[in-house]
Design an enzyme around this catalytic site. Sequence first.
Site, PDB file in Angstrom:
ATOM      1  N   LEU A 149       0.746  -1.248  -0.326  1.00 33.20           N
ATOM      2  CA  LEU A 149       0.382  -0.073   0.281  1.00 33.20           C
ATOM      3  C   LEU A 149       0.529   1.130   0.170  1.00 33.20           C
ATOM      4  CD1 LEU A 149      -3.173   1.359  -0.001  1.00 33.20           C
ATOM      5  CD2 LEU A 149      -2.911   0.572   2.455  1.00 33.20           C
ATOM      6  N   HIS A 150       1.261   1.641  -1.210  1.00 30.72           N
ATOM      7  CA  HIS A 150       2.679   2.793  -1.609  1.00 30.72           C
ATOM      8  C   HIS A 150       1.126   4.099  -1.793  1.00 30.72           C
ATOM      9  CE1 HIS A 150       2.006   2.150  -5.614  1.00 30.72           C
ATOM     10  NE2 HIS A 150       1.893   0.547  -5.839  1.00 30.72           N
ATOM     11  N   ALA A 151       2.476   4.939  -1.622  1.00 35.82           N
ATOM     12  CA  ALA A 151       1.730   6.238  -2.399  1.00 35.82           C
ATOM     13  C   ALA A 151       0.578   6.710  -3.351  1.00 35.82           C
ATOM     14  CB  ALA A 151       2.864   7.369  -2.880  1.00 35.82           C
TER      15      ALA A 151
END
Length: 89
Positions: free
Chosen positions: A14-16
């Site tokens: 769940l990155h940017a």
Amino acid sequence: MFKRQVTISNKLGLHARAATKLAILAADFDAEITLVQGEKQANAASVLGLLMLESGIGKMMTVTAKGPDAEAALEAVCHLINAKFDECC
């Protein structure tokens, strides 16, 4: 309230970019959507909150939704997560 468990399966977690995509999707619904991972929880419409979950590949979380669009919101959010945030890998 509706609830479902999902597992983060995209390579980067769940990155940017994924968090932004999820927050934009969550804002489309008249529902309060919350992601819970262990002791941490975040409103799905908050990019910063989602990033604070520090969710990586293989992490399991619970998605809850309540409100007029809760069922549709839960389905859409879980679909996006299961589709690896529409990332190729």
